[in-house]
Design a protein around this motif. Structure first.
Motif, short mmCIF file in Angstrom:
data_model
loop_
_atom_site.label_atom_id
_atom_site.label_comp_id
_atom_site.label_asym_id
_atom_site.label_seq_id
_atom_site.Cartn_x
_atom_site.Cartn_y
_atom_site.Cartn_z
N LYS A 179 0.86 -1.19 0.00
CA LYS A 179 0.00 0.00 0.00
C LYS A 179 0.89 1.23 0.00
CE LYS A 179 -3.90 -0.88 3.01
NZ LYS A 179 -4.36 -0.63 4.37
N ILE A 180 0.46 2.25 -0.75
CA ILE A 180 1.22 3.50 -0.69
C ILE A 180 0.28 4.60 -0.20
CG2 ILE A 180 2.42 5.26 -2.04
CD1 ILE A 180 3.50 2.84 -3.71
N LEU A 181 0.67 5.24 0.87
CA LEU A 181 -0.20 6.23 1.50
C LEU A 181 0.51 7.58 1.52
CD1 LEU A 181 -0.87 3.85 4.47
CD2 LEU A 181 -2.58 4.40 2.74
N LYS A 182 -0.30 8.64 1.65
CA LYS A 182 0.28 9.98 1.73
C LYS A 182 -0.11 10.60 3.07
CE LYS A 182 1.65 10.19 -2.65
NZ LYS A 182 3.04 10.33 -3.04
N SER A 183 0.82 11.32 3.63
CA SER A 183 0.51 12.05 4.85
C SER A 183 0.91 13.51 4.66
CB SER A 183 1.28 11.46 6.02
OG SER A 183 1.26 12.35 7.11
N ASN A 184 0.07 14.41 5.15
CA ASN A 184 0.39 15.84 5.05
C ASN A 184 0.71 16.47 6.40
OD1 ASN A 184 -0.03 16.31 2.15
ND2 ASN A 184 -2.13 15.67 2.63
N SER A 185 0.69 15.66 7.45
CA SER A 185 0.95 16.23 8.78
C SER A 185 1.29 15.10 9.75
CB SER A 185 -0.31 16.94 9.29
OG SER A 185 -1.34 15.99 9.47
N SER A 186 1.81 15.48 10.91
CA SER A 186 2.13 14.45 11.90
C SER A 186 0.84 13.78 12.40
CB SER A 186 2.94 15.04 13.05
OG SER A 186 2.23 16.05 13.70
N GLU A 187 -0.28 14.53 12.39
CA GLU A 187 -1.56 13.93 12.81
C GLU A 187 -1.95 12.80 11.84
OE1 GLU A 187 -1.14 17.31 12.56
OE2 GLU A 187 -1.01 17.64 14.73
N GLU A 188 -1.76 13.08 10.53
CA GLU A 188 -2.10 12.05 9.55
C GLU A 188 -1.17 10.84 9.66
OE1 GLU A 188 -3.66 15.25 6.24
OE2 GLU A 188 -2.78 13.38 5.49
N THR A 189 0.10 11.11 9.96
CA THR A 189 1.05 10.00 10.13
C THR A 189 0.62 9.14 11.32
OG1 THR A 189 2.83 11.33 9.18
CG2 THR A 189 3.50 9.43 10.50
N GLU A 190 0.18 9.80 12.40
CA GLU A 190 -0.27 9.04 13.57
C GLU A 190 -1.49 8.19 13.21
OE1 GLU A 190 -0.44 11.10 17.37
OE2 GLU A 190 -1.97 9.70 18.08
N GLN A 191 -2.40 8.77 12.40
CA GLN A 191 -3.60 8.02 11.99
C GLN A 191 -3.21 6.78 11.16
OE1 GLN A 191 -6.79 8.38 13.03
NE2 GLN A 191 -7.13 6.46 11.91
N ILE A 192 -2.20 6.92 10.31
CA ILE A 192 -1.75 5.78 9.51
C ILE A 192 -1.21 4.70 10.45
CG2 ILE A 192 0.02 5.05 7.82
CD1 ILE A 192 -0.52 7.82 6.42
N GLY A 193 -0.54 5.10 11.50
CA GLY A 193 -0.07 4.15 12.52
C GLY A 193 -1.24 3.41 13.14
N ARG A 194 -2.31 4.15 13.43
CA ARG A 194 -3.51 3.51 14.00
C ARG A 194 -4.10 2.49 13.02
NH1 ARG A 194 -6.90 6.28 17.99
NH2 ARG A 194 -5.78 8.03 18.85
N ASP A 195 -4.16 2.88 11.74
CA ASP A 195 -4.73 1.99 10.73
C ASP A 195 -3.90 0.70 10.62
OD1 ASP A 195 -6.57 3.97 10.34
OD2 ASP A 195 -5.70 4.71 8.45
N ILE A 196 -2.60 0.85 10.64
CA ILE A 196 -1.73 -0.33 10.56
C ILE A 196 -1.98 -1.23 11.78
CG2 ILE A 196 0.68 -1.12 10.67
CD1 ILE A 196 1.40 1.44 9.03
N ALA A 197 -2.07 -0.60 12.95
CA ALA A 197 -2.20 -1.37 14.19
C ALA A 197 -3.51 -2.13 14.26
CB ALA A 197 -2.09 -0.44 15.39
N SER A 198 -4.55 -1.62 13.57
CA SER A 198 -5.85 -2.28 13.68
C SER A 198 -5.83 -3.70 13.12
CB SER A 198 -6.93 -1.43 13.01
OG SER A 198 -6.66 -1.37 11.63
N THR A 199 -4.84 -4.02 12.28
CA THR A 199 -4.77 -5.37 11.71
C THR A 199 -3.73 -6.25 12.43
OG1 THR A 199 -2.98 -4.89 10.15
CG2 THR A 199 -5.19 -4.34 9.43
#
Lengths: 341, 155
Positions: B4-24
């Motif tokens: 998967k390739i994701l884009k982040s525009n802020s540290s908040e979005e990067t943290e959210q991507i961490g949450r998404d990864i952790a959910s699996t």
């Protein structure tokens, strides 16, 4: 009584002899910075392997400079943590063995408490030591911490870092700017040639009177500056000096502001600042100016006692031993995490 | 294999991507994080910790090598090999206990393993790795690639 203090929780192996007035008779630090410099960072396993090789000569040198032998030592003090477990165990195991062989009691101490109490060390005629209570700001590579200190074993945590320690920010920004390790001294030197107003990095104060720290965003801010200047081909030595100065100003401003908030909150008028970052010349100057203005008594130990050293361990061990606290035994373990104390 | 390739525009979005990864994530999973200083590795780990139900802050383990969090639905072992560079006998660090344990291991600067001394090679890590690579795309923008090379499609 003579107390032998041994510190081995991170980079340095250090030993010191302190007498019961808190006077430092010797303090030996085998700085490993040359070894670490080769690898661009501290190499933990390498550090502990070096500790095995250096502990005996460092202790012997400390005894020799103090003009005593091991039989004159009334008690020993050793760091139990926090730090790297392998490194702590070298000092702790050594002290246990000497304790058993020579029937000398020992005390296991908290490295961070020892930093805060390093202001009690004496080594000259003009020693000025604080009285309890005081606020302590311990700033080093691994820690950034504000505490209210009411006694040798009475510490109240007021705030600490949420992410990176201040000294870690110096090391990592030094790396981004292509400077040496550790990063504190090179940034301090380079910043003197730069303009601290070049970039206004955000001061991560979080909110007014909050005593927690955050330096991770600042590191990212510097990365962004370095990247964009590199793209423009404008990352000159002058630009690096300006970045170093602007970065340092941001860290120093936050440390000074939060120390003053902590004093205000606790209604205290004495401040002790220790840890390796307390060697930073800009931090010392700004603390001096701010505390003079507010009528606060400021205590910053000599640079030799700000960075890791055995004397602060000996001093805290001495005071705990006098109170019969934290006396060690064969069961005494290393406590690598600060929340285990 | 899954990617998967994701884009982040802020540290908040990067943290959210961490949450998404952790959910699996399941016990025993290993997430490696690559990216230069300041890329957002600790921020992404903060998101993983939140999603696992760990309260409090995720502090940089650069100086301590490993920070262990056991208050969430799975233990989190946050490992940082930033200071491991060359000549290090990895086996003496005892990290295998964690990496092959029951919790989730998040390893920053895992690329150091391959260049380390005795015991250092790609074989040091298990196969069930989720490789996250964060690259800088100017200012606060980041490109985040999430890659799983084994047959497991969860990412």
């Amino acid at each position: 009584m003579f107390v032998l203090g041994i510190e081995s929780s991170c980079d340095d192996m250090a030993a010191s002899v302190v007498d019961d007035s808190g006077l430092v008779l010797s303090s030996v630090v085998s700085s490993q910075d040359d070894i670490h410099g080769l690898y661009g960072g501290i190499v933990p396993e390498l550090a502990s392997r070096r500790h095995i090789e250096t502990i005996v000569p460092v202790v012997e040198e400390a005894l020799k400079r103090a003009g005593i032998t091991i039989d004159d030592v009334g008690a020993m003090a050793v760091t139990r943590g926090p730090g790297l477990v392998g490194s702590i165990l070298i000092g702790l195991s050594f002290v246990k063995a000497v304790s058993f062989a020579r029937s000398i009691p020992f005390v296991g101490v908290n490295h961070l408490d020892a930093h805060a109490l390093s202001a009690f060390l004496k080594d000259g005629a003009e020693d000025k030591t604080p009285e309890f209570p005081f606020v302590s700001l311990v700033v080093s590579g691994g820690h950034t911490m504000l505490s209210l200190v009411e006694g040798y074993d009475k510490f109240k945590l007021l705030g600490q870092t949420r992410d990176d320690a201040a000294g870690e920010a110096f090391d990592k920004v030094a790396k981004l700017l292509g400077l040496g390790y550790p990063g504190g001294k090179p940034i301090d030197d380079l910043a003197k040639k730069g303009d601290a107003k070049y970039i206004h990095y955000k001061r991560a104060t979080i909110k007014k009177y909050n005593l927690e720290f955050s330096f991770s965003g600042l590191k990212t801010g510097v990365l962004n500056t370095v990247k964009s200047l590199e793209e423009e081909g404008a990352l000159t030595d002058e630009a690096k000096a300006d970045i170093a100065a602007s970065f340092q100003e941001s860290v120093v401003d936050v440390l000074v502001k939060k120390a003053l908030w902590a004093l205000d909150k606790t209604d205290c008028d004495r401040l002790v600042v220790a840890g390796g970052v307390a060697c930073n010349s800009r931090l010392r100057a700004k603390l001096k100016a701010a505390t003079d203005k507010e009528g606060i008594a400021l205590f910053i130990p000599k640079p030799a006692y700000c960075s890791d050293n055995g004397a602060m361990i000996a001093l805290l061990g001495l005071r705990l031993f006098e109170e019969g606290l934290s006396i060690g035994s064969f069961e005494t373990n290393a406590l690598p995490n600060s929340d285990e104390f | 294999m899954a990617k998967k390739i994701l884009k982040s525009n802020s540290s908040e979005e990067t943290e959210q991507i961490g949450r998404d990864i952790a959910s699996t994530l399941r016990g025993g999973d290993v997430v490696t994080l690559s990216g230069e200083l300041g890329a957002g590795k600790t921020t992404l780990t903060q998101g993983i910790a939140r999603e696992l139900g760990i309260e409090g802050y995720v502090k940089s383990p650069s100086y301590t090598l490993i920070n262990v969090y056991e208050s969430g639905r799975l233990p989190l072992y946050h490992i940082d090999l930033y200071r491991i560079e060359g000549m290090v006998d990895l086996e003496t660090l005892g990290l295998e206990e964690y990496i092959y344990g029951n919790g989730v291991s998040v390893i920053e600067w895992a690329e150091r393993i391959e260049t380390a001394g005795p015991g250092g090679s790609a074989d040091y890590l298990p196969d069930n790795i989720i490789k996250v690579t964060i690259s800088h795309e100017g200012d606060d923008r980041r490109r985040i690639e999430v890659l799983r090379e084994d047959s497991d499609e969860r990412i």
